[in-house]
Design a protein around this motif. Structure first.
Motif, mmCIF file in Angstrom:
data_model
loop_
_atom_site.group_PDB
_atom_site.id
_atom_site.type_symbol
_atom_site.label_atom_id
_atom_site.label_comp_id
_atom_site.label_asym_id
_atom_site.label_seq_id
_atom_site.Cartn_x
_atom_site.Cartn_y
_atom_site.Cartn_z
ATOM 1 N N PRO A 211 -36.886 11.304 64.057
ATOM 2 C CA PRO A 211 -36.882 10.122 64.923
ATOM 3 C C PRO A 211 -35.757 9.155 64.574
ATOM 4 C CG PRO A 211 -39.081 10.566 64.055
ATOM 5 C CD PRO A 211 -38.123 11.403 63.268
ATOM 6 N N THR A 212 -34.781 9.075 65.436
ATOM 7 C CA THR A 212 -33.659 8.150 65.319
ATOM 8 C C THR A 212 -32.920 8.206 66.643
ATOM 9 O OG1 THR A 212 -31.763 7.491 63.934
ATOM 10 C CG2 THR A 212 -32.070 9.846 64.315
ATOM 11 N N GLY A 213 -31.742 7.623 66.694
ATOM 12 C CA GLY A 213 -30.977 7.656 67.932
ATOM 13 C C GLY A 213 -30.179 8.934 68.092
ATOM 14 N N HIS A 214 -29.183 8.878 68.964
ATOM 15 C CA HIS A 214 -28.455 10.067 69.367
ATOM 16 C C HIS A 214 -27.425 10.532 68.342
ATOM 17 C CE1 HIS A 214 -26.993 13.026 72.142
ATOM 18 N NE2 HIS A 214 -25.798 12.488 72.241
ATOM 19 N N TRP A 215 -27.172 9.728 67.324
ATOM 20 C CA TRP A 215 -26.148 10.064 66.331
ATOM 21 C C TRP A 215 -26.744 10.086 64.921
ATOM 22 C CZ3 TRP A 215 -25.136 6.805 70.512
ATOM 23 C CH2 TRP A 215 -24.220 7.319 71.450
ATOM 24 N N PRO A 216 -27.615 11.051 64.617
ATOM 25 C CA PRO A 216 -28.249 11.086 63.292
ATOM 26 C C PRO A 216 -27.274 11.353 62.164
ATOM 27 C CG PRO A 216 -28.725 13.108 64.506
ATOM 28 C CD PRO A 216 -28.067 12.156 65.482
ATOM 29 N N GLN A 217 -26.093 11.921 62.451
ATOM 30 C CA GLN A 217 -25.102 12.133 61.403
ATOM 31 C C GLN A 217 -24.578 10.806 60.869
ATOM 32 O OE1 GLN A 217 -24.728 12.433 64.709
ATOM 33 N NE2 GLN A 217 -22.739 13.380 65.182
ATOM 34 N N PHE A 218 -24.786 9.726 61.622
ATOM 35 C CA PHE A 218 -24.427 8.387 61.169
ATOM 36 C C PHE A 218 -25.651 7.599 60.706
ATOM 37 C CE2 PHE A 218 -20.920 8.662 64.602
ATOM 38 C CZ PHE A 218 -20.100 9.372 63.747
ATOM 39 N N THR A 219 -26.763 7.721 61.427
ATOM 40 C CA THR A 219 -27.926 6.879 61.147
ATOM 41 C C THR A 219 -28.844 7.456 60.077
ATOM 42 O OG1 THR A 219 -29.176 7.886 62.976
ATOM 43 C CG2 THR A 219 -27.896 5.888 63.462
ATOM 44 N N ARG A 220 -28.932 8.800 59.987
ATOM 45 C CA ARG A 220 -29.819 9.427 59.000
ATOM 46 C C ARG A 220 -29.186 10.724 58.479
ATOM 47 N NH1 ARG A 220 -36.041 9.188 60.981
ATOM 48 N NH2 ARG A 220 -36.280 9.977 58.851
ATOM 49 N N PRO A 221 -28.005 10.609 57.882
ATOM 50 C CA PRO A 221 -27.276 11.825 57.485
ATOM 51 C C PRO A 221 -27.980 12.667 56.440
ATOM 52 C CG PRO A 221 -26.211 9.865 56.602
ATOM 53 C CD PRO A 221 -27.242 9.385 57.571
ATOM 54 N N ALA A 222 -28.613 12.036 55.456
ATOM 55 C CA ALA A 222 -29.284 12.809 54.411
ATOM 56 C C ALA A 222 -30.432 13.623 54.996
ATOM 57 C CB ALA A 222 -29.790 11.878 53.305
ATOM 58 N N GLU A 223 -31.204 12.984 55.862
ATOM 59 C CA GLU A 223 -32.325 13.688 56.483
ATOM 60 C C GLU A 223 -31.827 14.801 57.398
ATOM 61 O OE1 GLU A 223 -31.889 10.404 56.319
ATOM 62 O OE2 GLU A 223 -33.799 9.322 56.231
ATOM 63 N N LEU A 224 -30.741 14.540 58.121
ATOM 64 C CA LEU A 224 -30.184 15.561 58.999
ATOM 65 C C LEU A 224 -29.722 16.766 58.182
ATOM 66 C CD1 LEU A 224 -29.201 16.634 61.716
ATOM 67 C CD2 LEU A 224 -27.103 15.295 61.398
ATOM 68 N N ALA A 225 -29.032 16.526 57.085
ATOM 69 C CA ALA A 225 -28.579 17.625 56.237
ATOM 70 C C ALA A 225 -29.759 18.431 55.712
ATOM 71 C CB ALA A 225 -27.740 17.087 55.077
ATOM 72 N N ALA A 226 -30.827 17.742 55.338
ATOM 73 C CA ALA A 226 -32.006 18.434 54.815
ATOM 74 C C ALA A 226 -32.650 19.308 55.884
ATOM 75 C CB ALA A 226 -33.015 17.421 54.273
ATOM 76 N N VAL A 227 -32.702 18.812 57.114
ATOM 77 C CA VAL A 227 -33.294 19.603 58.195
ATOM 78 C C VAL A 227 -32.430 20.824 58.493
ATOM 79 C CG1 VAL A 227 -33.938 19.610 60.631
ATOM 80 C CG2 VAL A 227 -34.516 17.649 59.210
ATOM 81 N N ILE A 228 -31.106 20.628 58.531
ATOM 82 C CA ILE A 228 -30.222 21.759 58.777
ATOM 83 C C ILE A 228 -30.388 22.815 57.689
ATOM 84 C CG2 ILE A 228 -27.824 22.507 58.904
ATOM 85 C CD1 ILE A 228 -27.169 19.767 60.169
ATOM 86 N N THR A 229 -30.373 22.369 56.445
ATOM 87 C CA THR A 229 -30.538 23.307 55.317
ATOM 88 C C THR A 229 -31.878 24.024 55.395
ATOM 89 O OG1 THR A 229 -29.134 21.914 53.913
ATOM 90 C CG2 THR A 229 -30.547 23.513 52.814
ATOM 91 N N GLY A 230 -32.918 23.276 55.697
ATOM 92 C CA GLY A 230 -34.233 23.884 55.798
ATOM 93 C C GLY A 230 -34.339 24.909 56.906
ATOM 94 N N SER A 231 -33.600 24.687 57.985
ATOM 95 C CA SER A 231 -33.669 25.608 59.116
ATOM 96 C C SER A 231 -33.023 26.951 58.798
ATOM 97 C CB SER A 231 -33.004 24.998 60.343
ATOM 98 O OG SER A 231 -31.588 24.985 60.216
ATOM 99 N N LEU A 232 -32.206 27.000 57.745
ATOM 100 C CA LEU A 232 -31.469 28.213 57.432
ATOM 101 C C LEU A 232 -32.234 29.166 56.535
ATOM 102 C CD1 LEU A 232 -27.897 26.766 56.862
ATOM 103 C CD2 LEU A 232 -29.073 27.369 58.976
ATOM 104 N N THR A 233 -33.407 28.769 56.074
ATOM 105 C CA THR A 233 -34.172 29.664 55.209
ATOM 106 C C THR A 233 -34.601 30.919 55.934
ATOM 107 O OG1 THR A 233 -36.219 28.477 55.765
ATOM 108 C CG2 THR A 233 -35.010 27.762 53.791
ATOM 109 N N SER A 234 -34.697 30.833 57.272
ATOM 110 C CA SER A 234 -35.074 32.009 58.060
ATOM 111 C C SER A 234 -33.897 32.604 58.789
ATOM 112 C CB SER A 234 -36.166 31.641 59.077
ATOM 113 O OG SER A 234 -35.726 30.607 59.932
ATOM 114 N N ALA A 235 -32.671 32.056 58.563
ATOM 115 C CA ALA A 235 -31.490 32.565 59.259
ATOM 116 C C ALA A 235 -30.955 33.825 58.583
ATOM 117 C CB ALA A 235 -30.421 31.491 59.297
#
Length: 235
Positions: A211-235
């Protein structure tokens, strides 16, 4: 794993600077792309097309180790570019992560309504965005964004998407839902909304709410990185 980061409108590869280090720390090879025409505010981008942006991503896929699949991460309009790249190389992509974006259907444009000038789309005034877009984007972040913003080639916004290979539907995706929660996306799919009709056809979809605005790479970068990393466990 090779992770190719695709920026949205008005942004270059540096827009991922607060996200990429955590991905590298997790052991991934990170490629933050600056797409054609987005290398300089003074570049001539009047002839740059949506296909030019897609081809740049496909070229980066081809340049990565052919023995391994890659992951594409597309923000905003970059999600449409990522989807077309998957269509071009479905066997090379392990997963697509859509950051407040989604797959664009064949024949649709990313946003043909954005006002353009001399073949390019400048960053609009903040008053032209919905409040949901701007959540957590405070005055300091807005000023920094505007200082770095580069006009997007108009044809990237208006050209119709071109898709040919239905194997794209078999590539797993993660949708990081920011301004609209995943429950809303599911409701729109159930209601048959046009703009999510391509998303509805993907066979393997994981939704993650950030939950944030349209630019999470600016508003919540740490959380965004964690979600991206987490999504790759099944990649």
């Amino acid at each position: 794993m090779d992770i190719i980061l695709i920026p949205g409108f008005w942004l270059d590869g540096s827009s991922w600077d607060a996200v990429a280090p955590a991905l590298r720390a997790a052991g991934h090879r990170v490629h933050a792309l600056t797409l054609p025409g987005m290398d300089s505010p003074t570049a001539d981008r009047s002839g740059i097309t949506l296909r030019d942006h897609v081809d740049a991503v496909v070229a980066k896929i081809d340049a990565c180790d052919p023995a391994e699949q890659v992951v594409l991460v597309g923000h905003s309009g970059g999600g449409a570019v990522a989807h077309a790249a998957v269509d071009a190389r479905p066997d090379r992509v392990a997963r697509v992560v859509y950051v407040d974006s989604g797959p664009l259907a064949d024949g649709d444009a990313i946003n043909a309504d954005l006002p353009s000038e001399n073949g390019e789309v400048p960053l609009p005034a903040w008053s032209g965005f919905d409040d949901a877009d701007l959540t957590d984007l405070d005055d300091e972040l807005r000023a920094a964004f505007r200082d770095r913003a580069i006009p997007t080639p108009a044809r990237v916004a208006t050209d119709p998407q071109q898709l040919r290979d239905e194997r794209r539907y078999d590539v797993p995706i993660t949708v990081i839902a920011c301004e609209y929660p995943s429950a809303q996306l599911r409701t729109w799919i159930a209601q048959g909304h046009k703009w999510v009709r391509e998303l509805a056809r993907i066979s393997d979809v994981t939704y993650v709410d950030l939950p944030t605005g349209h630019w999470p790479q600016f508003t919540r970068p740490a959380e965004l990185a964690a979600v991206i990393t987490g999504s790759l466990t099944s990649a």
